[in-house]
Structure formats: structure tokens, C-alpha cells
Design a protein around this motif. Structure first.
Motif, PDB file in Angstrom:
ATOM      1  N   ARG A 132     -53.465  25.465  -3.539  1.00 35.12           N
ATOM      2  CA  ARG A 132     -52.429  25.970  -4.446  1.00 35.12           C
ATOM      3  C   ARG A 132     -51.027  25.533  -4.046  1.00 35.12           C
ATOM      4  O   ARG A 132     -50.676  25.548  -2.876  1.00 35.12           O
ATOM      5  N   TYR A 133     -50.258  25.221  -5.087  1.00 35.23           N
ATOM      6  CA  TYR A 133     -48.859  24.824  -4.943  1.00 35.23           C
ATOM      7  C   TYR A 133     -47.994  25.756  -5.776  1.00 35.23           C
ATOM      8  O   TYR A 133     -48.495  26.518  -6.591  1.00 35.23           O
ATOM      9  N   VAL A 134     -46.696  25.632  -5.589  1.00 35.49           N
ATOM     10  CA  VAL A 134     -45.729  26.306  -6.445  1.00 35.49           C
ATOM     11  C   VAL A 134     -44.984  25.197  -7.181  1.00 35.49           C
ATOM     12  O   VAL A 134     -44.466  24.262  -6.559  1.00 35.49           O
ATOM     13  N   LEU A 135     -44.951  25.301  -8.508  1.00 37.06           N
ATOM     14  CA  LEU A 135     -44.246  24.337  -9.348  1.00 37.06           C
ATOM     15  C   LEU A 135     -43.185  25.085 -10.142  1.00 37.06           C
ATOM     16  O   LEU A 135     -43.423  26.202 -10.598  1.00 37.06           O
ATOM     17  N   ALA A 136     -42.048  24.443 -10.317  1.00 35.01           N
ATOM     18  CA  ALA A 136     -40.952  25.072 -11.060  1.00 35.01           C
ATOM     19  C   ALA A 136     -40.691  24.332 -12.359  1.00 35.01           C
ATOM     20  O   ALA A 136     -40.917  23.123 -12.471  1.00 35.01           O
ATOM     21  N   THR A 137     -40.190  25.097 -13.319  1.00 34.04           N
ATOM     22  CA  THR A 137     -39.704  24.536 -14.573  1.00 34.04           C
ATOM     23  C   THR A 137     -38.285  25.030 -14.807  1.00 34.04           C
ATOM     24  O   THR A 137     -37.932  26.131 -14.392  1.00 34.04           O
ATOM     25  N   GLY A 138     -37.505  24.217 -15.471  1.00 32.44           N
ATOM     26  CA  GLY A 138     -36.169  24.634 -15.877  1.00 32.44           C
ATOM     27  C   GLY A 138     -36.140  25.090 -17.325  1.00 32.44           C
ATOM     28  O   GLY A 138     -35.103  25.502 -17.831  1.00 32.44           O
ATOM     29  N   ASP A 139     -37.278  24.987 -18.012  1.00 30.00           N
ATOM     30  CA  ASP A 139     -37.340  25.294 -19.439  1.00 30.00           C
ATOM     31  C   ASP A 139     -38.535  26.202 -19.743  1.00 30.00           C
ATOM     32  O   ASP A 139     -39.495  25.782 -20.407  1.00 30.00           O
ATOM     33  N   PRO A 140     -38.506  27.460 -19.285  1.00 29.70           N
ATOM     34  CA  PRO A 140     -39.672  28.326 -19.475  1.00 29.70           C
ATOM     35  C   PRO A 140     -40.027  28.572 -20.934  1.00 29.70           C
ATOM     36  O   PRO A 140     -41.199  28.787 -21.255  1.00 29.70           O
ATOM     37  N   ASP A 141     -39.039  28.510 -21.831  1.00 28.41           N
ATOM     38  CA  ASP A 141     -39.317  28.759 -23.251  1.00 28.41           C
ATOM     39  C   ASP A 141     -40.153  27.656 -23.891  1.00 28.41           C
ATOM     40  O   ASP A 141     -40.681  27.837 -24.990  1.00 28.41           O
ATOM     41  N   ALA A 142     -40.312  26.530 -23.205  1.00 23.72           N
ATOM     42  CA  ALA A 142     -41.113  25.427 -23.737  1.00 23.72           C
ATOM     43  C   ALA A 142     -42.606  25.612 -23.471  1.00 23.72           C
ATOM     44  O   ALA A 142     -43.418  24.835 -23.974  1.00 23.72           O
ATOM     45  N   ALA A 143     -42.998  26.612 -22.712  1.00 24.11           N
ATOM     46  CA  ALA A 143     -44.410  26.820 -22.381  1.00 24.11           C
ATOM     47  C   ALA A 143     -45.206  27.154 -23.637  1.00 24.11           C
ATOM     48  O   ALA A 143     -44.809  28.009 -24.430  1.00 24.11           O
ATOM     49  N   ARG A 144     -46.324  26.462 -23.800  1.00 29.52           N
ATOM     50  CA  ARG A 144     -47.218  26.656 -24.940  1.00 29.52           C
ATOM     51  C   ARG A 144     -48.656  26.628 -24.446  1.00 29.52           C
ATOM     52  O   ARG A 144     -49.032  25.747 -23.671  1.00 29.52           O
TER      53      ARG A 144
END
Length: 181
Positions: A132-144
Motif C-alpha cells: 500500500r501507498y499513499v497517493l494525493a490529488t489536487g482535484d478531489p471533485d474530479a473523482a468518478r
């Protein structure tokens, strides 16, 4: 390069944080003698990630219908894939639609857990040695969601911890929480 070389390299500097994890890492290392990604073996490697949005300190959980549980994103290596971080990144993009995923706060393994998988019509019960890794996004509203029934939820760590019933996922959430504070 062997099928397990990238995984062996990722595990080389990894230090387990509990007795259970020490045992799990040892079992995964023993699988490196063959192809650790071979899905026909009773224990094989998978890679996953807890996706985070650091500015809001939220995590993304996905409903997994087969396991009937809220879990992190992830899965099996595709043919030719051998790098666990690359598998986690691909799975994260596929399962969430997020195209900006990046390792956070760095590209090291966050947790290793051996997880039982129940039998299905197409395969017997087996175990995943999940890296397991930790991944970040700067645009959480784009999750689908990738498909109907694979709901996604952004949650504060405490709510995510309450929503999941899996002790190993709760341990991963605890580790992410420590990264936030």
C-alpha cells in the motif's frame, strides 16, 4: 530483471511497524522466489493506495461489492507490470478517474498487509499480499466511480475509520492520519 525485482527493491528499505506486518512482509518476501504477481498462486502480490487530499485532510474510500466493504483503491498487476507503485497509480486512476495522482508525501510503501479473499465462481479462496501507498490529488471533485456500484466517498480520517470494518484498512488509515498531523 525478474518479475519480483521491482517489488524486492521497494521492500528492501521498508520497516514493518507491527508484529503482524513483520510476518506479512516475510511471507511476501518468500513469494519473491517465483513470480509474486502470479494470480494462480494461493498468495500473490497486489498493490493499492489510500488516496488523500492533503489540504482538507480527507481520504477517498471505494465500495468493493465482492468484499462488501469500504476499502482503498487497488488491485492486481496487469500483464508485464512489476512495479508496485506503478500498479497502485494505474489502479487509482482507473477506479477514480483522477489523472493527477502522485505519491504523497513520498514514494515509499505505507503498509503491507496480507488479506484473505473469499472464493468466487471463477477462483478459489486465496490471499493478497497487498503493498500500500499513499497517493494525493489536487482535484478531489474530479473523482468518478469506474462503474455503477463502485461508489466513492471523500471522508475525514475518523469517519473513514468508522465506515470500514477491516482492521488492516483501519491500520492504513491510522498511518495516514499520522502523516496529516
Amino acid at each position: 530483471m525478474t518479475a519480483g525485482a521491482a517489488l524486492a527493491s521497494a521492500l528492501a528499505a521498508y520497516q514493518p511497524l507491527s508484529a503482524t506486518e513483520t510476518t506479512d512482509v516475510a511471507r511476501l518476501r518468500s513469494a519473491l522466489a517465483g513470480d509474486p504477481w502470479d494470480r494462480s498462486t494461493a498468495l500473490h502480490a497486489t498493490a493499492s493506495a489510500l488516496i488523500v487530499h492533503p489540504p482538507t485532510q480527507r481520504v477517498l474510500l471505494r465500495w468493493h461489492a465482492r468484499q462488501r466493504a469500504w476499502l482503498q483503491v487497488g488491485g492486481h498487476a496487469d500483464p508485464g507490470e512489476t512495479d508496485p507503485l506503478e500498479v497502485a497509480l494505474r489502479e487509482g486512476r482507473e477506479e477514480t478517474g483522477l489523472t493527477d495522482l502522485a505519491p504523497w508525501p513520498d514514494a515509499t510503501i505505507a503498509h503491507v498487509a496480507i488479506v484473505p479473499v473469499p472464493a468466487a465462481p471463477h477462483e478459489p479462496a486465496h490471499e493478497h499480499a497487498d503493498v500500500r501507498y499513499v497517493l494525493a490529488t489536487g482535484d478531489p471533485d474530479a473523482a468518478r466511480p469506474e462503474k455503477p456500484g463502485a461508489e466513492l466517498r471523500w471522508l475525514p480520517v475518523a469517519e473513514a475509520w468508522s465506515l470500514t470494518t477491516e482492521p488492516n484498512v483501519r491500520e492504513t488509515l491510522d498511518r495516514v492520519h499520522r502523516l496529516f498531523v
